[in-house]
Design a protein around this motif. Structure first.
Motif, PDB file in Angstrom:
ATOM      1  N   GLY A   1       0.807  -1.207   0.000  1.00 46.25           N
ATOM      2  CA  GLY A   1       0.000   0.000   0.000  1.00 46.25           C
ATOM      3  C   GLY A   1       0.843   1.261   0.000  1.00 46.25           C
ATOM      4  O   GLY A   1       0.362   2.342   0.328  1.00 46.25           O
ATOM      5  N   LEU A   2       2.106   1.129  -0.408  1.00 44.10           N
ATOM      6  CA  LEU A   2       3.004   2.289  -0.431  1.00 44.10           C
ATOM      7  C   LEU A   2       3.344   2.763  -1.843  1.00 44.10           C
ATOM      8  O   LEU A   2       3.895   3.838  -2.011  1.00 44.10           O
ATOM      9  N   GLY A   3       3.004   1.984  -2.858  1.00 43.69           N
ATOM     10  CA  GLY A   3       3.420   2.299  -4.220  1.00 43.69           C
ATOM     11  C   GLY A   3       2.982   3.662  -4.712  1.00 43.69           C
ATOM     12  O   GLY A   3       3.805   4.477  -5.121  1.00 43.69           O
ATOM     13  N   LEU A   4       1.691   3.941  -4.694  1.00 43.53           N
ATOM     14  CA  LEU A   4       1.206   5.231  -5.196  1.00 43.53           C
ATOM     15  C   LEU A   4       1.615   6.380  -4.283  1.00 43.53           C
ATOM     16  O   LEU A   4       1.884   7.491  -4.744  1.00 43.53           O
ATOM     17  N   PHE A   5       1.694   6.106  -2.992  1.00 44.92           N
ATOM     18  CA  PHE A   5       2.168   7.128  -2.050  1.00 44.92           C
ATOM     19  C   PHE A   5       3.603   7.526  -2.398  1.00 44.92           C
ATOM     20  O   PHE A   5       3.924   8.723  -2.477  1.00 44.92           O
ATOM     21  N   LEU A   6       4.463   6.545  -2.650  1.00 48.27           N
ATOM     22  CA  LEU A   6       5.857   6.848  -3.001  1.00 48.27           C
ATOM     23  C   LEU A   6       5.955   7.509  -4.376  1.00 48.27           C
ATOM     24  O   LEU A   6       6.782   8.405  -4.570  1.00 48.27           O
ATOM     25  N   CYS A   7       5.110   7.093  -5.315  1.00 48.85           N
ATOM     26  CA  CYS A   7       5.077   7.773  -6.628  1.00 48.85           C
ATOM     27  C   CYS A   7       4.772   9.251  -6.432  1.00 48.85           C
ATOM     28  O   CYS A   7       5.433  10.105  -7.028  1.00 48.85           O
ATOM     29  N   ARG A   8       3.774   9.517  -5.618  1.00 51.57           N
ATOM     30  CA  ARG A   8       3.393  10.917  -5.373  1.00 51.57           C
ATOM     31  C   ARG A   8       4.550  11.680  -4.728  1.00 51.57           C
ATOM     32  O   ARG A   8       4.819  12.834  -5.090  1.00 51.57           O
ATOM     33  N   ARG A   9       5.254  11.068  -3.786  1.00 49.98           N
ATOM     34  CA  ARG A   9       6.390  11.733  -3.133  1.00 49.98           C
ATOM     35  C   ARG A   9       7.498  12.044  -4.139  1.00 49.98           C
ATOM     36  O   ARG A   9       8.082  13.125  -4.130  1.00 49.98           O
ATOM     37  N   ILE A  10       7.809  11.074  -5.008  1.00 52.79           N
ATOM     38  CA  ILE A  10       8.835  11.290  -6.035  1.00 52.79           C
ATOM     39  C   ILE A  10       8.417  12.430  -6.947  1.00 52.79           C
ATOM     40  O   ILE A  10       9.214  13.330  -7.252  1.00 52.79           O
TER      41      ILE A  10
END
Length: 183
Positions: A140-149
């Motif tokens: 559940g971290l993939g899209l969160f990390l995409c957004r951070r990048i």
């Protein structure tokens, strides 16, 4: 000789370029000549290693610009978005990746015809620990990390989804202008 070795390792995705070359000037020159096509192909190659032969249809504008090293993290974003799209799609469905640019911004769009998401899930899915996968099969971290990048790049991620009909992920990243100040 060193430059061709750097290019081969870079295209194979086996090592970050700066570890291979060790020479910042060579790396800077190499990156200035890197086009979006190479970043896209690296992401597709990585997804193909996960899912087998690629199920990604490319629709890349042939005039995409050269980019600097600041856009290297897009590979990680594309891998995550393509992986999500393929997992949400039936085994015989193809995911489409489109890339266009103008003088101000680069637009990368991933479109699948998979299961889609409800409006409620779509509102929450970019938050940490929210997953569309079965328990135990995703962090559940993939899209969160995409957004951070993308935040770090001054870009954004826009998601649109239709339950039972698929999802569209649009990545928009500003391109550096020639008259921007340099450090």
């Amino acid at each position: 000789m060193l430059a061709s070795g750097v290019l081969s390792a870079y295209e194979a995705g086996t090592e970050p370029v700066w570890r291979i070359a060790g020479d910042q000037h060579l790396v800077a020159a190499f990156y200035r000549n890197t086009v979006i096509h190479i970043l896209v192909e690296r992401a597709i190659a990585e997804v193909s290693r996960i899912h087998g032969p690629s199920r990604v249809a490319r629709r890349l504008d042939p005039s995409l610009p050269a980019v600097g090293p600041e856009l290297e993290p897009l590979v990680r974003v594309l891998v995550n978005l393509l992986d999500n799209a393929i997992r949400a799609s039936a085994p015989d469905q193809v995911v489409e990746l489109r890339a266009t640019a103008d003088e101000r911004e680069l637009r990368l769009e991933i479109v699948d015809l998979g299961s889609g998401m409800s409006a409620e899930l779509l509102r929450r899915v970019q938050h940490p620990f929210v997953s569309t996968r079965p328990p135990g099969s995703g962090t559940g971290l993939g899209l969160f990390l995409c957004r951070r990048i993308l935040d770090a790049l001054g870009g954004r991620l826009e998601l649109r989804s239709w339950p039972g009909a698929g999802t569209r992920a649009l990545v928009v990243v500003p391109l550096a202008s020639d008259d921007a100040p340099t450090a």
